[in-house]
Design an enzyme around this catalytic site. Structure first.
Site, PDB file in Angstrom:
ATOM      1  N   LYS A  45      42.767  -4.795 -48.010  1.00  0.00           N
ATOM      2  CA  LYS A  45      43.900  -3.873 -48.747  1.00  0.00           C
ATOM      3  C   LYS A  45      45.265  -4.050 -47.511  1.00  0.00           C
ATOM      4  O   LYS A  45      44.781  -4.033 -46.495  1.00  0.00           O
ATOM      5  CB  LYS A  45      43.354  -2.686 -48.806  1.00  0.00           C
ATOM      6  N   ASN A  69      50.220  -2.541 -61.623  1.00  0.00           N
ATOM      7  CA  ASN A  69      49.949  -1.513 -60.715  1.00  0.00           C
ATOM      8  C   ASN A  69      50.978  -1.237 -59.720  1.00  0.00           C
ATOM      9  O   ASN A  69      51.775  -1.982 -59.616  1.00  0.00           O
ATOM     10  CB  ASN A  69      48.659  -1.906 -59.943  1.00  0.00           C
ATOM     11  N   GLY A  72      51.192   1.319 -53.882  1.00  0.00           N
ATOM     12  CA  GLY A  72      52.393   1.430 -52.848  1.00  0.00           C
ATOM     13  C   GLY A  72      51.762   1.560 -51.529  1.00  0.00           C
ATOM     14  O   GLY A  72      52.129   2.231 -50.492  1.00  0.00           O
ATOM     15  N   LEU A  73      50.838   0.740 -51.405  1.00  0.00           N
ATOM     16  CA  LEU A  73      50.445   0.359 -50.303  1.00  0.00           C
ATOM     17  C   LEU A  73      49.700   1.554 -49.413  1.00  0.00           C
ATOM     18  O   LEU A  73      49.912   1.782 -48.248  1.00  0.00           O
ATOM     19  CB  LEU A  73      51.366  -0.192 -49.125  1.00  0.00           C
ATOM     20  N   ASN A  99      45.647  -8.399 -44.225  1.00  0.00           N
ATOM     21  CA  ASN A  99      46.858  -8.666 -44.936  1.00  0.00           C
ATOM     22  C   ASN A  99      47.920  -7.520 -44.534  1.00  0.00           C
ATOM     23  O   ASN A  99      47.768  -6.304 -44.466  1.00  0.00           O
ATOM     24  CB  ASN A  99      46.522  -8.271 -46.641  1.00  0.00           C
ATOM     25  N   CYS A 129      55.001  -7.375 -51.823  1.00  0.00           N
ATOM     26  CA  CYS A 129      54.667  -6.309 -52.572  1.00  0.00           C
ATOM     27  C   CYS A 129      55.802  -5.490 -53.410  1.00  0.00           C
ATOM     28  O   CYS A 129      57.039  -5.333 -52.784  1.00  0.00           O
ATOM     29  CB  CYS A 129      54.062  -5.218 -51.644  1.00  0.00           C
ATOM     30  N   LYS A 164      52.148 -14.802 -47.833  1.00  0.00           N
ATOM     31  CA  LYS A 164      51.844 -14.495 -49.157  1.00  0.00           C
ATOM     32  C   LYS A 164      53.292 -14.253 -50.060  1.00  0.00           C
ATOM     33  O   LYS A 164      54.052 -13.581 -49.788  1.00  0.00           O
ATOM     34  CB  LYS A 164      51.216 -13.253 -49.377  1.00  0.00           C
ATOM     35  N   GLY A 216      46.538 -10.660 -63.523  1.00  0.00           N
ATOM     36  CA  GLY A 216      45.418 -10.688 -64.463  1.00  0.00           C
ATOM     37  C   GLY A 216      45.926 -11.969 -65.181  1.00  0.00           C
ATOM     38  O   GLY A 216      46.920 -12.641 -65.155  1.00  0.00           O
ATOM     39  N   GLY A 264      41.405 -11.142 -58.099  1.00  0.00           N
ATOM     40  CA  GLY A 264      41.569  -9.671 -57.785  1.00  0.00           C
ATOM     41  C   GLY A 264      41.138  -8.910 -59.338  1.00  0.00           C
ATOM     42  O   GLY A 264      39.973  -8.576 -59.307  1.00  0.00           O
TER      43      GLY A 264
END
Lengths: 303, 251
Positions: A45, A69, A72-73, A99, A129, A164, A216, A264
């Protein structure tokens, strides 16, 4: 028996399936389903310098063939992770990827320094993100900012560095080249696509953050296209992700140019997906006389 | 290994009120360990997310799940035929803590009523207050009577039972009980928690939030709690709940 081992930037994985950051916490919950050694690796995470509470709920909405989703980390902060979670993770016989996310370039550099002195195997820099107000994706959407932050973090990072990438860009190949030019050892892609859903009765967005990241099966074709475009441009390995749900998807993403894979969202409907995908992959390879994953990676024959 | 996702046979699916369905799933392994207030995370054919449904009852052989059709996922679930295979992860979460020798009041509002049945079975001669919008949505009355509960029915529109809210009934009878357990809409829980606090009664509430993994990994089903030191933080309905001490919940 097919050999599922892959090597990304000098790090060996027992198979190409890595749990994607954000769906898997720090692994403890899924260890209640199966030993984490069934996975090639775990991307933890997203972790920040200081503890973060994350966004108010609702943080999730279902979409056709996917979800949005905006967590918010939420995370306990880097020091807590290194002290309380990492020692346990390192006992699980799988590759551990940290990460990292931050608000500023300095945040990322400090995180890279802290993790360079830790037992993590690799560092994945999350500059994609979409669900935080500052930092995150703002670093990931132009070649100049991707290049600058990669260069800065590279200078502090003694572990293999994965960058990423965000799909919310005009030209993914140029972004990939910028990261490679400034010292990324590998790329992982794609993070989520920014999306939105609205409750037609209240006329409010379902997610409290208004927008969220789409993942997804809905994003799978976008991910395949982007991995193909990036893999055609760079020489460094790519960890492909975005909607992989079946072993066929895994093969497709490898053919597009991925060296390894992250999964995921499929875990929501099927926690055992990594085990099933590995079995399917292995059977496919045996049936087709394929000895190693590298014989599949990047073998696309474009028209 | 604590969790497992397995396929189980749906042995009965009945509509017991307007849009409310009553499932019985053959499930010996799960029903024998399920605690009151825990939930089952159910895979819906064609959907990315599972649907968390509270456990209404178990008899050690079968799991009873009562749910309301709210959207496409529950609509698909409502149409499954007897004999269908249902993929379930259960039992999940932390349930109600029921102590021996205490007099309990169980309060359910609308689709928050079903988990109260299994909880009420664990207590001795409990007071059970059930509230519904109108007579068309009333469920499980005979089930509560059959376990010897002191049962009160209230409806918002007075179409059956007492005309009023569950909290009106609670305020009248709160002195009869030692502890309160509640499940229902957030405003109802807030009012129940307030009444409990004013009368110095411990109170447990079962919360709801849009959920992802169901096991505490994805962190989406956040709910705000206040710690003893006054600090507020987000915990998660699936893993830390769904049942929380009402004193801790930031309403």
């Amino acid at each position: 028996m097919a050999d599922l081992k892959v090597n990304v930037a000098g790090v060996e994985f027992s198979n190409p399936l890595i749990a994607a950051s954000g769906r898997f916490g720090f692994g403890r919950e899924y260890n209640e389903f199966y030993p984490l050694s069934v996975l090639g690796g775990i991307s933890c995470k997203g972790i920040t310098l200081k503890k973060r509470d994350g966004n108010p709920p609702p943080r999730i909405a279902e979409t056709p063939s996917g979800i949005l989703n905006a967590v918010g980390l939420q995370n306990p902060g880097v020091d807590h992770f290194i002290e309380k979670d990492l020692p346990w993770l390192k006992e699980q016989d799988t590759v551990i990827i940290a990460n990292i996310a931050g608000n500023t370039e300095e945040d990322y550099c400090m995180m890279a320094e802290k993790f360079s002195d830790s037992d993590v195997d690799m560092i994945e820099m999350n500059i994609s993100c979409p669900n935080v107000k500052s930092g995150g994706v703002q670093f990931g959407t132009s070649c100049a900012t991707v290049g600058a932050i990669t260069k800065a973090v590279r200078a502090k990072c003694k572990k293999p560095l994965i960058v990423k990438l965000s799909p919310n860009v005009a030209n993914i190949a140029d972004i990939a080249l910028s990261a490679e030019a400034e010292g990324a050892d590998a790329l992982s892609m794609i993070n989520t696509l920014t999306g939105m859903r609205i409750d037609i009765n209240t006329r409010r967005p379902i997610i409290r953050n208004n927008t969220g990241g789409l993942s997804g099966p809905a994003v799978f074709p976008v991910a395949v296209r982007m991995v193909w475009q990036a893999a055609s441009a760079v020489k460094i390995p790519i960890i492909g992700m975005g909607g992989i749900s079946t072993w066929q998807d895994a093969v497709e993403m490898l053919i597009a140019g991925a060296t390894a894979l992250q999964i995921g969202t499929v875990l929501f409907s099927d926690p055992y997906a990594p085990v099933k995908i590995c079995e399917g992959l292995s059977k496919f390879m045996d049936e087709n006389g394929i000895k190693s994953i590298s014989e599949i990676s990047g073998t696309i024959k474009p028209w | 290994m604590k969790y497992d996702a397995q396929a189980f046979e749906l042995i009965s699916n009945k509509e017991i009120a307007n849009g409310i369905f009553d499932w019985t799933v053959k499930n010996k392994s799960l029903s024998s360990i399920a605690q009151p207030g825990q939930f089952a995370h159910i895979a819906v054919p064609g959907k990315t997310l599972r649907r968390p449904i509270s456990i209404c009852d178990t008899d050690g052989e079968n799991l009873r799940l009562v749910f309301q059709v709210k959207g496409q996922g529950t609509e698909i679930m409502s149409q499954l035929k007897e004999g269908a295979s249902v993929d379930i992860i259960a039992p999940l979460g932390n349930g109600f803590k029921i102590e021996k020798g205490k007099k309990y009041c169980f309060i359910g509002g609308g689709i928050g009523v079903p988990p109260m049945l299994y909880a009420a079975k664990a207590a001795c001669k409990p007071l059970v207050i059930t509230g519904f919008r109108s007579k068309d949505f009333v469920i499980l009355q005979d089930d509560f009577k059959s376990i010897g509960a002191d049962l009160v029915l209230a409806t918002d529109d007075g179409s059956t039972g007492i005309h009023g809210f569950v909290t009106d009934v609670l305020k009248e009878r709160i002195n009869e009980v030692d502890e309160i357990c509640a499940c229902g809409p957030f405003p109802m829980l807030r009012a129940v928690a307030q009444a409990a606090k004013e009368n110095n009664k411990p109170c447990q509430v079962s919360l709801e939030e849009r959920m992802g993994c169901g096991v505490g990994a994805c962190l989406v089903c956040a709910c705000k709690v206040k710690r003893a030191n006054g600090e507020e933080e987000y915990l998660h309905v699936c893993k830390n709940g769904p049942v929380f001490n009402a004193e801790e919940v930031v309403f």
